[in-house]
Design a protein around this motif. Structure first.
Motif, PDB file in Angstrom:
ATOM      1  N   ASP A 118      13.494  -8.215   6.676  1.00 40.86           N
ATOM      2  CA  ASP A 118      14.664  -7.342   6.551  1.00 40.86           C
ATOM      3  C   ASP A 118      14.236  -5.907   6.265  1.00 40.86           C
ATOM      4  O   ASP A 118      14.807  -4.948   6.790  1.00 40.86           O
ATOM      5  N   ARG A 119      13.189  -5.758   5.474  1.00 40.58           N
ATOM      6  CA  ARG A 119      12.681  -4.412   5.170  1.00 40.58           C
ATOM      7  C   ARG A 119      12.002  -3.795   6.389  1.00 40.58           C
ATOM      8  O   ARG A 119      12.066  -2.598   6.603  1.00 40.58           O
ATOM      9  N   GLU A 120      11.366  -4.635   7.175  1.00 39.35           N
ATOM     10  CA  GLU A 120      10.773  -4.119   8.410  1.00 39.35           C
ATOM     11  C   GLU A 120      11.860  -3.651   9.367  1.00 39.35           C
ATOM     12  O   GLU A 120      11.706  -2.633  10.040  1.00 39.35           O
ATOM     13  N   VAL A 121      12.966  -4.359   9.426  1.00 37.93           N
ATOM     14  CA  VAL A 121      14.072  -3.937  10.278  1.00 37.93           C
ATOM     15  C   VAL A 121      14.579  -2.567   9.816  1.00 37.93           C
ATOM     16  O   VAL A 121      14.814  -1.674  10.630  1.00 37.93           O
ATOM     17  N   ALA A 122      14.740  -2.395   8.517  1.00 35.47           N
ATOM     18  CA  ALA A 122      15.158  -1.093   7.984  1.00 35.47           C
ATOM     19  C   ALA A 122      14.131  -0.019   8.346  1.00 35.47           C
ATOM     20  O   ALA A 122      14.497   1.103   8.722  1.00 35.47           O
ATOM     21  N   LEU A 123      12.855  -0.353   8.251  1.00 38.59           N
ATOM     22  CA  LEU A 123      11.803   0.598   8.601  1.00 38.59           C
ATOM     23  C   LEU A 123      11.873   0.972  10.074  1.00 38.59           C
ATOM     24  O   LEU A 123      11.645   2.129  10.442  1.00 38.59           O
ATOM     25  N   ARG A 124      12.189   0.017  10.926  1.00 36.57           N
ATOM     26  CA  ARG A 124      12.312   0.308  12.354  1.00 36.57           C
ATOM     27  C   ARG A 124      13.375   1.377  12.596  1.00 36.57           C
ATOM     28  O   ARG A 124      13.183   2.292  13.396  1.00 36.57           O
ATOM     29  N   TYR A 125      14.496   1.260  11.893  1.00 36.09           N
ATOM     30  CA  TYR A 125      15.542   2.273  12.036  1.00 36.09           C
ATOM     31  C   TYR A 125      15.017   3.640  11.595  1.00 36.09           C
ATOM     32  O   TYR A 125      15.158   4.636  12.306  1.00 36.09           O
ATOM     33  N   ILE A 162       0.805  -1.223   0.000  1.00 39.62           N
ATOM     34  CA  ILE A 162       0.000   0.000   0.000  1.00 39.62           C
ATOM     35  C   ILE A 162       0.842   1.280   0.000  1.00 39.62           C
ATOM     36  O   ILE A 162       0.294   2.375  -0.041  1.00 39.62           O
ATOM     37  N   ASN A 163       2.162   1.140   0.031  1.00 38.53           N
ATOM     38  CA  ASN A 163       3.070   2.287  -0.028  1.00 38.53           C
ATOM     39  C   ASN A 163       4.104   2.079  -1.131  1.00 38.53           C
ATOM     40  O   ASN A 163       5.305   1.966  -0.862  1.00 38.53           O
ATOM     41  N   PRO A 164       3.658   2.028  -2.382  1.00 35.40           N
ATOM     42  CA  PRO A 164       4.611   1.814  -3.471  1.00 35.40           C
ATOM     43  C   PRO A 164       5.478   3.062  -3.673  1.00 35.40           C
ATOM     44  O   PRO A 164       5.218   4.117  -3.100  1.00 35.40           O
ATOM     45  N   GLY A 165       6.488   2.922  -4.484  1.00 30.04           N
ATOM     46  CA  GLY A 165       7.328   4.066  -4.787  1.00 30.04           C
ATOM     47  C   GLY A 165       8.402   4.278  -3.733  1.00 30.04           C
ATOM     48  O   GLY A 165       9.049   3.326  -3.293  1.00 30.04           O
ATOM     49  N   ALA A 166       8.576   5.510  -3.310  1.00 31.98           N
ATOM     50  CA  ALA A 166       9.678   5.895  -2.430  1.00 31.98           C
ATOM     51  C   ALA A 166       9.805   5.024  -1.166  1.00 31.98           C
ATOM     52  O   ALA A 166      10.911   4.548  -0.868  1.00 31.98           O
ATOM     53  N   PRO A 167       8.729   4.795  -0.395  1.00 33.56           N
ATOM     54  CA  PRO A 167       8.901   3.980   0.816  1.00 33.56           C
ATOM     55  C   PRO A 167       9.384   2.560   0.513  1.00 33.56           C
ATOM     56  O   PRO A 167      10.357   2.088   1.108  1.00 33.56           O
ATOM     57  N   ALA A 168       8.712   1.889  -0.388  1.00 33.07           N
ATOM     58  CA  ALA A 168       9.092   0.517  -0.726  1.00 33.07           C
ATOM     59  C   ALA A 168      10.495   0.467  -1.322  1.00 33.07           C
ATOM     60  O   ALA A 168      11.286  -0.422  -0.991  1.00 33.07           O
ATOM     61  N   ASN A 169      10.813   1.423  -2.177  1.00 33.31           N
ATOM     62  CA  ASN A 169      12.126   1.447  -2.817  1.00 33.31           C
ATOM     63  C   ASN A 169      13.254   1.697  -1.819  1.00 33.31           C
ATOM     64  O   ASN A 169      14.315   1.077  -1.910  1.00 33.31           O
ATOM     65  N   LEU A 170      13.034   2.612  -0.873  1.00 38.05           N
ATOM     66  CA  LEU A 170      14.067   2.906   0.122  1.00 38.05           C
ATOM     67  C   LEU A 170      14.360   1.679   0.982  1.00 38.05           C
ATOM     68  O   LEU A 170      15.524   1.323   1.196  1.00 38.05           O
ATOM     69  N   LEU A 171      13.328   1.020   1.456  1.00 36.78           N
ATOM     70  CA  LEU A 171      13.538  -0.158   2.301  1.00 36.78           C
ATOM     71  C   LEU A 171      14.202  -1.285   1.522  1.00 36.78           C
ATOM     72  O   LEU A 171      15.079  -1.977   2.051  1.00 36.78           O
ATOM     73  N   ILE A 212       3.673  -1.530  18.053  1.00 36.86           N
ATOM     74  CA  ILE A 212       4.721  -1.210  17.097  1.00 36.86           C
ATOM     75  C   ILE A 212       4.186  -1.202  15.662  1.00 36.86           C
ATOM     76  O   ILE A 212       4.628  -0.407  14.841  1.00 36.86           O
ATOM     77  N   GLY A 213       3.241  -2.064  15.357  1.00 38.92           N
ATOM     78  CA  GLY A 213       2.689  -2.125  14.006  1.00 38.92           C
ATOM     79  C   GLY A 213       2.092  -0.802  13.558  1.00 38.92           C
ATOM     80  O   GLY A 213       2.315  -0.354  12.436  1.00 38.92           O
ATOM     81  N   ASP A 214       1.361  -0.149  14.444  1.00 36.17           N
ATOM     82  CA  ASP A 214       0.773   1.149  14.101  1.00 36.17           C
ATOM     83  C   ASP A 214       1.865   2.196  13.898  1.00 36.17           C
ATOM     84  O   ASP A 214       1.795   3.015  12.979  1.00 36.17           O
ATOM     85  N   PHE A 215       2.854   2.174  14.759  1.00 35.40           N
ATOM     86  CA  PHE A 215       3.980   3.112  14.659  1.00 35.40           C
ATOM     87  C   PHE A 215       4.700   2.932  13.322  1.00 35.40           C
ATOM     88  O   PHE A 215       5.034   3.907  12.644  1.00 35.40           O
ATOM     89  N   LEU A 216       4.911   1.682  12.927  1.00 35.27           N
ATOM     90  CA  LEU A 216       5.592   1.407  11.661  1.00 35.27           C
ATOM     91  C   LEU A 216       4.708   1.760  10.463  1.00 35.27           C
ATOM     92  O   LEU A 216       5.223   2.238   9.445  1.00 35.27           O
ATOM     93  N   ASP A 217       3.406   1.529  10.577  1.00 37.77           N
ATOM     94  CA  ASP A 217       2.486   1.908   9.492  1.00 37.77           C
ATOM     95  C   ASP A 217       2.594   3.401   9.202  1.00 37.77           C
ATOM     96  O   ASP A 217       2.727   3.823   8.047  1.00 37.77           O
ATOM     97  N   ILE A 218       2.537   4.212  10.246  1.00 31.75           N
ATOM     98  CA  ILE A 218       2.627   5.671  10.098  1.00 31.75           C
ATOM     99  C   ILE A 218       3.992   6.059   9.540  1.00 31.75           C
ATOM    100  O   ILE A 218       4.098   6.889   8.626  1.00 31.75           O
ATOM    101  N   SER A 219       5.033   5.439  10.070  1.00 31.75           N
ATOM    102  CA  SER A 219       6.390   5.761   9.623  1.00 31.75           C
ATOM    103  C   SER A 219       6.610   5.409   8.161  1.00 31.75           C
ATOM    104  O   SER A 219       7.296   6.129   7.438  1.00 31.75           O
ATOM    105  N   MET A 220       6.023   4.314   7.717  1.00 32.88           N
ATOM    106  CA  MET A 220       6.149   3.915   6.310  1.00 32.88           C
ATOM    107  C   MET A 220       5.551   4.991   5.418  1.00 32.88           C
ATOM    108  O   MET A 220       6.152   5.375   4.416  1.00 32.88           O
ATOM    109  N   THR A 221       4.406   5.500   5.782  1.00 39.84           N
ATOM    110  CA  THR A 221       3.761   6.555   5.008  1.00 39.84           C
ATOM    111  C   THR A 221       4.586   7.842   5.036  1.00 39.84           C
ATOM    112  O   THR A 221       4.665   8.556   4.042  1.00 39.84           O
TER     113      THR A 221
END
Length: 177
Positions: free
Chosen positions: A50-57, A16-25, A72-81
């Motif tokens: 592995d991508r979730e670990v990168a997102l956590r950082y 649900i977050n194609p482009g920049a977020p998915a590409n960066l991770l 943590i899931g909600d925190f990561l959802d917001i951060s991904m966006t």
């Protein structure tokens, strides 16, 4: 999702977050220095852990740890966006800083830096997000000079880390809170 497997949260975030977020991770997860330090099985990598670990950082770089509210899931959802808002030049700086942090951690701990094996060498452990988040965040807020001092005093630091984590109950290691 064409398989019978239930999608992991990171797989959903990615979809649900194609482009920049998915590409960066993906870019971070494909770096050799990143892959070598994480103790993730191929299956866990296939499920984008592995991508979730990168997102956590990134999440804790973009948002101060004091802003974290479980789960943590909600925190990561917001951060991904929020990655959409990070200019490419800042994304490159994040990657570069993470590489420096990984290099420093590898120099200090050698192996098992992001697992309970750091504290308990009696058996093999896989990747632990709690240790990953604590070490990478703590080092990320240090100045270059303080990082040099940390490296000079690495034996003392390793001892302090071991003492701090050695008596934690098992539920501590299984919790993302």
């Amino acid at each position: 999702n064409t398989s019978a497997l239930k999608l992991e949260l990171q797989e959903i975030r990615h979809a649900i977050n194609p482009g920049a977020p998915a590409n960066l991770l993906k870019e971070i997860a494909e770096k050799d220095w990143f892959k070598e330090e994480l103790l993730l099985t191929d299956r866990r990598k296939d499920r984008m852990e592995d991508r979730e670990v990168a997102l956590r950082y990134i999440a804790f770089q973009k948002n101060n740890y004091t802003e974290y509210k479980p789960p943590i899931g909600d925190f990561l959802d917001i951060s991904m966006t929020e990655i959409y808002e990070i200019p490419r030049i800042r994304q490159l700086a994040i990657i570069d800083d993470l590489k420096g942090i990984f290099n420093l951690i590898q120099q200090i701990f050698r192996k098992n830096a992001f697992s309970r094996g750091l504290i308990d060498e009696s058996r093999a452990y896989g990747h632990n997000n709690i240790i990953f988040e604590l070490l990478t965040y703590a080092i990320s807020i240090l100045t270059v000079e303080k990082r040099k001092i940390l490296l000079e005093r690495k034996e003392k630091f390793k001892g302090l880390v071991k003492v701090n984590f050695s008596n934690k109950p098992d539920r501590f290691w299984d919790s993302d809170s």
